[in-house]
Design an enzyme around this catalytic site. Sequence first.
Site, short mmCIF file in Angstrom:
data_model
loop_
_atom_site.label_atom_id
_atom_site.label_comp_id
_atom_site.label_asym_id
_atom_site.label_seq_id
_atom_site.Cartn_x
_atom_site.Cartn_y
_atom_site.Cartn_z
N SER A 103 45.40 36.60 40.80
CA SER A 103 44.89 36.68 39.44
C SER A 103 44.68 35.28 38.86
O SER A 103 43.89 34.52 39.41
CB SER A 103 45.85 37.55 38.61
OG SER A 103 45.34 37.82 37.34
N ASP A 153 39.06 47.19 39.52
CA ASP A 153 39.70 46.13 38.74
C ASP A 153 39.07 46.06 37.35
O ASP A 153 37.88 45.78 37.22
CB ASP A 153 39.53 44.79 39.48
CG ASP A 153 40.36 43.67 38.87
OD1 ASP A 153 40.60 43.71 37.64
OD2 ASP A 153 40.76 42.76 39.62
N HIS A 184 43.63 45.86 39.48
CA HIS A 184 43.95 44.43 39.45
C HIS A 184 45.26 44.15 40.18
O HIS A 184 45.48 43.04 40.66
CB HIS A 184 43.99 43.94 38.00
CG HIS A 184 43.93 42.44 37.87
ND1 HIS A 184 42.80 41.73 38.22
CD2 HIS A 184 44.83 41.53 37.47
CE1 HIS A 184 43.03 40.43 38.02
NE2 HIS A 184 44.26 40.29 37.57
C1 MLT Z 1 42.70 34.70 34.04
O1 MLT Z 1 42.93 34.49 32.87
O2 MLT Z 1 42.83 33.85 34.92
C2 MLT Z 1 42.23 36.07 34.39
O3 MLT Z 1 41.91 36.77 33.21
C3 MLT Z 1 43.26 36.80 35.19
C4 MLT Z 1 44.53 36.99 34.41
O4 MLT Z 1 45.33 36.07 34.37
O5 MLT Z 1 44.74 38.08 33.87
#
Ligand code: MLT
Length: 202
Positions: A103, A153, A184
């Site tokens: 992520s 996701d 996700h």
């Molecule tokens: C991010 O902010 O890098 C993406 O939205 C993934 C997350 O951290 O949820």
Amino acid sequence: ESAFIHRFEPATSAGSPPLLLLHGTGGDENDLVGLGKMISPGSALLSPRGRVLEHGMPRFFRRLTEGVFDEEDVRRRALELGDFVADARQQYGITAPVAVGFSNGANIAAALLLLKPDALAGAILLRAMVPLSDPPKAALDGKPILLLSGQADPIVSASNSARLAALLSEAGARVDHKVLPAGHQLSQADVTLSRDWIGDVE
Ligand code: MLT
């Protein structure tokens, strides 16, 4: 200033590449250690904690809202992470690591690949998205990258992850992109595919 709170676990077998573990929003340096050991038992593990806080939750760069990034901060933090990796390589005597990012951690790994390709030997990007709207021309020269996306996701659209795969391929990386029946969050398939992939690249 490249001081990151981090955890380091030395290698327990010589042939395995070191892993740079990069957690998701709200995680810390302990989060992905178990995953790292499952993916590549024997690898040295270098696991920093993101230095940006969002309502107390550690991250690797600032965002304006979910999926909308402060790109100036992305660039600055990716280079800072690159400096940390270089320092840690000296300190611990390890070679360039393979990033394993989830992520937000996968997004900073993607940014690092584009901004400072030499910092990483390759990457496993779990639920990554395009980190920079106008990335520099990177020379990824055959670097192996595994990109695992979730078909359902809610944060990363299919077109966004496809764009990231194309961007990395056009920069010369050897990209293996798979879309899993997942959201996700990580699934067992992420672990199995990552383990098989890293076994093939080393
Ligand atoms: C991010 O902010 O890098 C993406 O939205 C993934 C997350 O951290 O949820």
